[in-house]
Design an enzyme around this catalytic site. Structure first.
Site: not given
Length: 341
Positions: A20, A52, A57, A199, A228, A231, A252, A304, A306
């Protein structure tokens, strides 16, 4: 949905979990809370029971949204959150406690957080204070898996583990995990107690834990590996065009992996997996997720989401059972010509 046990805790978690970070909004160009709540609930309805989150975050926002989404269904969820990173607008003056500054907020499209400075801090009193705030945000009185988010060079690992073990005896947490550690730090945690979950970042293009021996340690000591970025933040979905542009606030936009050349090279490799996409009747992203949790007997993958669509698609990946020869085939495509990525 396939399941794994988290270390020796007896807690059973789905092999695909919901990460998340994006739901918190910070560094992802923002997020819409109602859509996030629906995505979380769709993930749970699809068989994902592992969620998680972390205080970092969205500076508490992700935990608040998760708490809202799981209200009334807390007992059906394996809830993981973290400690060890805190923030404030202005650095503490020297002498008011040891802190380790490692990053600045940088705004990234979220003006209310523009000047935040982040710290690693793992003193026992801080861990307890963080946990109490997380419990309040999440609307619960216990955390299933409590993880150290990052290591603090000013705090002794033995003291950190002692505090976590005390919280476990008190019933406030059920299992202990660590993240972003070195092999030596993991060994020191194990000397002071028992780590149920490691993790770390792991994907077709992120193999450090295999190279440094930590993946083997996880296997030898009956831990669970919780990965984690399987992708690589969308790079391994095959849906990104070399001409893609990222919105303001999306990290990114500054990452070389998401340059046009890098995306094109990665897409060429992903194209070699199309026969397996057809064979299993899945999307490319689902195939990559399945490869990730298929690399070890006690591996789960944080993905993740959304949107309801992405949450449902990620959940469906948890039912894929890849033949070992196909796991090896996928691996070979990305271990050959590695230098080109």
């Amino acid at each position: 949905m396939q399941k794994v046990t988290l270390g020796k805790s007896g807690i059973t978690a789905s092999v695909v979990g919901l990460g998340t970070w994006g739901i918190g909004g910070w560094m992802w160009g923002g997020a819409e809370d109602n859509a996030s709540v629906r995505a979380i609930q769709a993930a749970v309805d699809g068989g994902i029971n592992l969620i998680d989150t972390a205080p970092l975050y969205g500076f508490g926002h992700s935990e608040e949204v998760v708490g809202k989404a799981i209200a009334g269904r807390r007992d059906s969820v394996v809830l993981a959150t973290k400690c060890g990173i805190w923030w404030e607008k202005t650095p503490k003056p020297a002498g008011e406690g040891e802190v380790h500054v490692y990053s600045s907020g940088g705004g990234l499209g979220d003006e209310k957080n523009y000047d935040r400075i982040l710290y690693r801090y793992l003193r026992p009193e801080s861990i307890r204070a963080e946990l109490e705030v997380s419990l309040k945000r999440l609307g619960t009185d216990y955390i299933d898996l409590y993880l150290v988010h990052c290591q603090d060079a000013t705090s002794a690992i033995s003291a950190t583990m002692e505090t976590l073990l005390e919280l476990k005896r008190e019933g406030k947490i059920r299992a202990i995990g660590v993240s972003n550690v070195t092999p030596a730090q993991l060994a020191e945690y194990q000397e002071s107690g028992y780590v149920d979950v490691l993790q770390e970042r792991f994907s077709l293009i992120d193999r450090e834990i295999q190279q440094n021996g930590m993946a083997q340690t996880v296997s030898d000591e009956e831990m669970t590996l919780m990965t984690y970025s399987p992708l690589a933040h969308g790079l391994l979905t095959g849906t990104l065009s070399p001409e893609v542009t990222f919105s303001e606030g999306d990290f990114r936009a500054l990452d070389p992996r998401f340059s046009g050349k890098s995306i094109a090279t990665t897409n060429q490799k992903l194209a070699e997996l199309q026969p397996l996409v057809i064979k299993y009747g899945v999307t490319l992203a689902q195939l990559v997720i399945a490869w990730t949790f298929s690399t070890g007997p006690k591996t789960c993958v944080l993905c993740g989401a959304r949107s309801v669509k992405h949450a449902e698609e990620n959940a469906q990946a948890g039912g894929i059972r890849l033949a070992q020869e196909d796991v090896e085939l996928i691996n070979s495509v990305f271990t050959s010509r590695k230098e080109s990525i």
